[in-house]
Design a protein around this motif. Structure first.
Motif, PDB file in Angstrom:
ATOM      1  N   VAL A   1       1.021  -1.160   0.183  1.00  0.00           N
ATOM      2  CA  VAL A   1       0.032   0.001  -0.192  1.00  0.00           C
ATOM      3  C   VAL A   1       0.851   1.140  -0.073  1.00  0.00           C
ATOM      4  CG1 VAL A   1      -1.659   1.300   1.260  1.00  0.00           C
ATOM      5  CG2 VAL A   1      -1.969  -1.103   1.150  1.00  0.00           C
ATOM      6  N   GLY A   2       1.914   1.170   0.907  1.00  0.00           N
ATOM      7  CA  GLY A   2       2.870   2.449   0.756  1.00  0.00           C
ATOM      8  C   GLY A   2       3.449   2.377   2.101  1.00  0.00           C
ATOM      9  N   ALA A   3       4.646   3.397   2.189  1.00  0.00           N
ATOM     10  CA  ALA A   3       5.565   3.413   3.238  1.00  0.00           C
ATOM     11  C   ALA A   3       4.665   4.152   4.453  1.00  0.00           C
ATOM     12  CB  ALA A   3       6.899   3.895   2.989  1.00  0.00           C
ATOM     13  N   PRO A   4       4.963   4.268   5.500  1.00  0.00           N
ATOM     14  CA  PRO A   4       4.349   4.896   6.778  1.00  0.00           C
ATOM     15  C   PRO A   4       4.819   6.308   6.485  1.00  0.00           C
ATOM     16  CG  PRO A   4       5.339   2.870   7.567  1.00  0.00           C
ATOM     17  CD  PRO A   4       5.783   3.146   6.254  1.00  0.00           C
ATOM     18  N   ASP A   5       3.797   7.110   6.832  1.00  0.00           N
ATOM     19  CA  ASP A   5       4.311   8.637   6.908  1.00  0.00           C
ATOM     20  C   ASP A   5       5.361   9.140   8.002  1.00  0.00           C
ATOM     21  OD1 ASP A   5       4.002  11.433   7.981  1.00  0.00           O
ATOM     22  OD2 ASP A   5       2.210  11.538   6.625  1.00  0.00           O
ATOM     23  N   PRO A   6       6.586   9.583   7.183  1.00  0.00           N
ATOM     24  CA  PRO A   6       7.538   9.919   8.011  1.00  0.00           C
ATOM     25  C   PRO A   6       7.365  10.743   9.603  1.00  0.00           C
ATOM     26  CG  PRO A   6       7.760  11.010   6.174  1.00  0.00           C
ATOM     27  CD  PRO A   6       6.267  10.278   6.069  1.00  0.00           C
ATOM     28  N   ARG A   7       6.235  11.218   9.293  1.00  0.00           N
ATOM     29  CA  ARG A   7       6.065  12.207  10.820  1.00  0.00           C
ATOM     30  C   ARG A   7       5.367  11.257  11.765  1.00  0.00           C
ATOM     31  NH1 ARG A   7       2.432  16.642   7.793  1.00  0.00           N
ATOM     32  NH2 ARG A   7       2.055  14.912   6.893  1.00  0.00           N
ATOM     33  N   THR A   8       4.300  10.618  11.372  1.00  0.00           N
ATOM     34  CA  THR A   8       3.627   9.967  12.085  1.00  0.00           C
ATOM     35  C   THR A   8       3.929   8.382  12.424  1.00  0.00           C
ATOM     36  OG1 THR A   8       1.731   9.196  10.506  1.00  0.00           O
ATOM     37  CG2 THR A   8       1.626  11.510  11.796  1.00  0.00           C
ATOM     38  N   GLY A   9       4.712   7.920  11.380  1.00  0.00           N
ATOM     39  CA  GLY A   9       4.915   6.566  11.145  1.00  0.00           C
ATOM     40  C   GLY A   9       3.828   5.549  11.073  1.00  0.00           C
ATOM     41  N   ALA A  10       2.681   6.367  10.312  1.00  0.00           N
ATOM     42  CA  ALA A  10       1.455   5.276  10.098  1.00  0.00           C
ATOM     43  C   ALA A  10       1.105   5.453   8.671  1.00  0.00           C
ATOM     44  CB  ALA A  10       0.515   5.905  10.962  1.00  0.00           C
ATOM     45  N   VAL A  11       0.575   4.378   8.146  1.00  0.00           N
ATOM     46  CA  VAL A  11      -0.300   4.654   6.898  1.00  0.00           C
ATOM     47  C   VAL A  11      -1.632   4.825   7.091  1.00  0.00           C
ATOM     48  CG1 VAL A  11      -0.658   2.992   4.862  1.00  0.00           C
ATOM     49  CG2 VAL A  11       1.377   2.620   6.032  1.00  0.00           C
ATOM     50  N   ALA A  12      -1.933   5.772   6.391  1.00  0.00           N
ATOM     51  CA  ALA A  12      -3.374   6.196   6.346  1.00  0.00           C
ATOM     52  C   ALA A  12      -4.370   5.045   6.428  1.00  0.00           C
ATOM     53  CB  ALA A  12      -3.958   7.068   5.097  1.00  0.00           C
ATOM     54  N   ALA A  13      -5.193   5.338   7.456  1.00  0.00           N
ATOM     55  CA  ALA A  13      -6.280   4.145   7.589  1.00  0.00           C
ATOM     56  C   ALA A  13      -6.992   4.048   6.284  1.00  0.00           C
ATOM     57  CB  ALA A  13      -7.077   4.488   8.916  1.00  0.00           C
ATOM     58  N   GLY A  14      -7.658   5.260   5.797  1.00  0.00           N
ATOM     59  CA  GLY A  14      -8.487   5.078   4.565  1.00  0.00           C
ATOM     60  C   GLY A  14      -7.902   4.303   3.396  1.00  0.00           C
ATOM     61  N   ALA A  15      -6.506   4.542   3.349  1.00  0.00           N
ATOM     62  CA  ALA A  15      -5.750   3.956   2.261  1.00  0.00           C
ATOM     63  C   ALA A  15      -5.675   2.398   2.305  1.00  0.00           C
ATOM     64  CB  ALA A  15      -4.239   4.274   2.267  1.00  0.00           C
ATOM     65  N   VAL A  16      -5.489   2.148   3.577  1.00  0.00           N
ATOM     66  CA  VAL A  16      -5.548   0.520   4.103  1.00  0.00           C
ATOM     67  C   VAL A  16      -6.944  -0.062   3.664  1.00  0.00           C
ATOM     68  CG1 VAL A  16      -5.468  -1.386   5.811  1.00  0.00           C
ATOM     69  CG2 VAL A  16      -3.794   0.535   5.549  1.00  0.00           C
ATOM     70  N   GLU A  17      -7.983   0.631   4.064  1.00  0.00           N
ATOM     71  CA  GLU A  17      -9.409  -0.023   3.959  1.00  0.00           C
ATOM     72  C   GLU A  17      -9.822  -0.025   2.409  1.00  0.00           C
ATOM     73  OE1 GLU A  17     -11.483  -1.426   5.738  1.00  0.00           O
ATOM     74  OE2 GLU A  17     -10.842  -0.863   7.732  1.00  0.00           O
ATOM     75  N   ALA A  18      -9.302   0.937   1.502  1.00  0.00           N
ATOM     76  CA  ALA A  18      -9.734   0.929   0.177  1.00  0.00           C
ATOM     77  C   ALA A  18      -8.791  -0.184  -0.421  1.00  0.00           C
ATOM     78  CB  ALA A  18      -9.213   2.353  -0.224  1.00  0.00           C
ATOM     79  N   ARG A  19      -7.595  -0.294  -0.085  1.00  0.00           N
ATOM     80  CA  ARG A  19      -6.747  -1.300  -0.601  1.00  0.00           C
ATOM     81  C   ARG A  19      -7.370  -2.723  -0.264  1.00  0.00           C
ATOM     82  NH1 ARG A  19      -3.667  -3.039  -4.778  1.00  0.00           N
ATOM     83  NH2 ARG A  19      -2.115  -4.631  -4.127  1.00  0.00           N
ATOM     84  N   LEU A  20      -7.797  -2.858   0.792  1.00  0.00           N
ATOM     85  CA  LEU A  20      -8.504  -4.072   1.275  1.00  0.00           C
ATOM     86  C   LEU A  20      -9.504  -4.505   0.552  1.00  0.00           C
ATOM     87  CD1 LEU A  20      -8.606  -6.548   3.179  1.00  0.00           C
ATOM     88  CD2 LEU A  20      -9.628  -5.241   5.027  1.00  0.00           C
ATOM     89  N   ALA A  21     -10.427  -3.726   0.486  1.00  0.00           N
ATOM     90  CA  ALA A  21     -11.645  -3.821  -0.194  1.00  0.00           C
ATOM     91  C   ALA A  21     -11.391  -4.143  -1.592  1.00  0.00           C
ATOM     92  CB  ALA A  21     -12.761  -2.584  -0.130  1.00  0.00           C
ATOM     93  N   ALA A  22     -10.634  -3.523  -2.417  1.00  0.00           N
ATOM     94  CA  ALA A  22     -10.453  -3.432  -3.696  1.00  0.00           C
ATOM     95  C   ALA A  22      -9.736  -4.682  -4.029  1.00  0.00           C
ATOM     96  CB  ALA A  22      -9.619  -2.521  -4.141  1.00  0.00           C
TER      97      ALA A  22
END
Length: 712
Positions: A67-88
């Motif tokens: 899906v992509g690398a974690p955000d350098p500031r928060t260390g997290a991948v956006a939850a929306g991106a994960v959910e969208a990728r999971l459904a697709a």
């Protein structure tokens, strides 16, 4: 609306598994994001100096699903991106599975074991940790303990809770009687963790055979090496009608089939035919390999064997249950699932030990059918195959394994060498099977070595002809169906000790190319009720699997002249006699009884014997031929030896004459001289003393004094 793109079928199992692991990692990523939100940012989990940061766990998952690398500031991948990728990704996988024309490994597993979607998903989470260590690290992160790299019940419920529903329903998945645990697709807990752990905290795992199947490279469970084998023999057309009838009856039987073998039935061959009709491979397990294994270990091995059969889309055939104790059968009953063939060469109390079975009796294989299998096993011509099928009606599995391998090693170049090599291999196999049941008798004698009356010789030759041509008469010409004639030859040899009964039996065996095994009936008969029958059952069972000539000596230990039954002992003796006669009639080979006292055998017994051959004491001309064997040897013989005198004066059997020649030769060798008349006469004197005859001056004539002196 843009047109929907057509789904691309999966080209390989690995391509599908990569997508499935990516799907599992996306679901885990969703759980990680939820865990981070509940914990707060920046927390590290530690175990024995190891640690895993929030950023590291998200990086691990991103590497898997992309899906992509974690955000350098928060260390997290956006939850929306994960959910969208999971459904697709879930939609893509589902569409590609539908487009794939063949069943993929997880689908085959679900089909073989009837798994639900939730059960299949749980197996895939366990599989992920077995093939990619990054999943284990993520499980440790979600456990708050990076040392716990196996999925636990609690974590599995967090991942599957929405699909499974209530906690009670999920806990039922972990119960010993649940399909996943009972079929050993999933192991709850492990050695060393103890049963004291709460059920939801116990580690969950899958064993190597399940992992191998999901990887698309199924292998046999290593713990079953030497116990379980794939039966790779062709089905038998002659069994197809009985198999089809059984298949139609299967829904009414609860799925467990007891295959009760008739005398000529071939259990593996019948199971192979059933497997073909049901579309299943056959895996066979020999119960004799379970001897000496304790109950808990035996149950584990049985569970694994049943799992192997279903993992490979197979039919399990348990062989030789005649050797299983009733207690072991009682343990076996609750373990059986699906269609299982149980074969035993004797009646077993199936219903008494809790087994609901359908009894089947496969028809005997014809010589034509056995010839076809022999020809296939040896790549030999029809004459060779028919000769082997007539002499050695072994199970097809024996043809395909032990016999064929021996023949291949022999380097046979033509049909004659092929038949000789196969016959030798069959004789070795027969000898191995008879070990412990009877004593092998190996002699080189042929008909030309026998010294017997012409009438006795004719009956012996007829016995050989009957067995050699029984296939033509009974099968090809159909007389077995017309007269309900058995294939065996039960024969009685009657005559005093030493008249050639054992030698004649060995000649019959050698003429037919079979092994001869001797059973001393005096050692088989037991004073304990029922033990004699068990001993005889063991002998005839081994013989029926070996097809040897069975020579039952000392029959007088059991066959007295039966009279009126006066007490329980008389009644039991009659039962023993009847049982032996029954086993002889059922035996398809040659069974010879030897008795020294023919007058003690009653008419009721004789009516059930196919042939009675008399071995009388030799007359003078026959005795002379027996003494003349001395001149046929390389032994030095003195000119004073008078063989006609020995034959005329001393009424000895062939066995006694042999003893005299050997004894005289030993004493001559000790004296360093040729064998002389005095050596032989002293040997006769010793033989007379042994059998309780007087040493008279009339019989020994001028040598009487020398014989008397030599014996004082």
């Amino acid at each position: 609306m843009p047109p929907r793109e057509e789904a691309i079928p999966y080209g390989s199992d690995q391509e599908y598994l990569d997508d499935v692991l990516a799907l599992a990692s996306l679901r885990l990523h969703r759980e990680v994001l939820l865990t981070r939100a509940l914990r707060g940012e920046g927390r590290q989990e530690s175990f024995l100096g190891l640690f895993l940061t929030d950023r590291e766990v998200e990086t691990l998952l991103s590497e898997i699903h992309g899906v992509g690398a974690p955000d350098p500031r928060t260390g997290a991948v956006a939850a929306g991106a994960v959910e969208a990728r999971l459904a697709a990704h879930a939609r893509t996988v589902e569409a590609r599975v539908r487009a794939t024309p063949h069943a993929l490994p997880p689908q085959r597993l679900a089909e073989h074991f009837g798994l639900s979607n939730v059960q299949s998903d749980l197996i895939l989470y366990l599989f992920a940790a077995e093939v990619d260590q990054r999943f284990g690290r993520v499980y440790g992160y979600l456990h708050d303990d990076v040392g716990r790299k196996r999925l636990s019940g609690a974590l599995a419920y967090r991942l599957l809770g929405r699909a499974v529903g209530s906690l009670a329903r999920f806990r039922a998945l972990l119960h010993p009687r649940s399909p996943l645990v009972r079929e050993r697709l999933m192991v709850v807990g492990e050695e060393g963790t103890g049963e004291g752990l709460p059920l939801m905290e116990r580690p969950l795992s899958i064993e190597d055979p399940v992992v191998d199947l999901l990887l698309g490279s199924p292998r046999m469970d290593r713990s079953l090496t030497g116990l379980l084998e794939v039966v790779e023999i062709p089905p038998e057309p002659g069994y197809r009608s009985s198999v089809e009838a059984l298949r139609r009856a299967l829904p009414e039987t609860g799925g467990t089939v007891a295959l009760s073998l008739t005398r000529d039935a071939d259990g593996d061959l019948w199971a192979a035919t059933l497997g073909e009709v049901l579309g299943l491979r056959v895996l066979a397990m020999d119960w004799r390999g379970m001897e000496g294994i304790d109950g808990p270990r035996r149950r584990t091995l049985m569970d694994r064997a049943l799992r192997e059969a279903r993992l490979h889309g197979g039919l399990l055939h348990l062989r030789h249950l005649e050797d299983a104790a009733d207690g072991a059968l009682r343990e076996l009953a609750p373990l059986l699932r699906g269609v299982v063939c149980l074969s035993s060469r004797r009646d077993r109390p199936w219903s008494e030990v809790g087994l609901r079975v359908l009894e089947v009796a496969p028809p005997p294989l014809s010589v034509e059918a056995r010839s076809r299998h022999w020809a296939r096993a040896l790549n030999g011509g029809v004459p060779v195959a028919r000769a082997l099928a007539t002499a050695y009606p072994f199970p097809v599995r024996d043809m395909e394994t032990a016999v064929r391998s021996s023949v291949e090693l022999s380097g046979a170049r033509d049909d004659a060498e092929l038949e000789a090599a196969a016959s030798a291999a069959c004789r070795r196999l027969a000898a191995r099977r008879m070990e412990g049941a009877a004593t092998r008798v190996h002699t080189p004698f042929r008909f030309t070595d026998l010294v017997l009356p012409e009438s006795t010789m004719e009956l012996l030759e007829e016995l050989v002809l009957h067995h050699r041509h029984s296939a033509t008469v009974l099968d090809d010409w159909g007389l077995a169906r017309r007269f309900h004639q058995s294939r065996g030859s039960s024969t009685l040899f009657v005559g005093p000790s030493g008249t050639g009964k054992t030698m004649a039996a060995s000649v019959v065996a050698n003429e037919l190319g079979l092994e001869l095994f001797r059973v001393d009936l005096s050692g088989v008969v037991s004073k304990y009720i029922g033990e004699t029958e068990k001993n005889l059952e063991r002998v005839f069972d081994a013989a029926s699997r070996s097809r040897v000539v069975l020579f039952i000596d000392e029959a007088d230990a059991l066959f007295g002249k039966r009279s009126e039954v006066k007490d329980a002992h008389d009644r039991y003796a009659n039962i023993e006699v009847s049982f032996l006669l029954q086993k002889m009639e059922e035996y398809d080979g040659i069974a010879v009884l030897a008795s020294n006292l023919g007058q003690n055998i009653d008419e009721a017994f004789l009516r059930r014997i196919r042939a009675v051959i008399d071995f009388p004491m030799p007359d003078a001309p026959h005795r002379l031929r027996l003494w003349e064997r001395l001149h046929a040897s390389d032994a030095p013989v003195h000119d004073d030896v008078d063989l006609p005198f020995l034959a005329e004066r001393f009424e000895l059997s062939g066995g006694h004459i042999r003893n005299c020649i050997l004894s005289g030769a030993v004493h001559a060798a000790a004296a360093g001289s040729p064998i002389g008349m005095e050596h032989l006469l002293r040997a006769v004197g010793r033989e007379y003393a042994k059998i309780g005859r007087p040493i008279s001056r009339t019989a020994f004539g001028p040598w009487w004094s020398a014989v008397r002196k030599g014996m004082t």
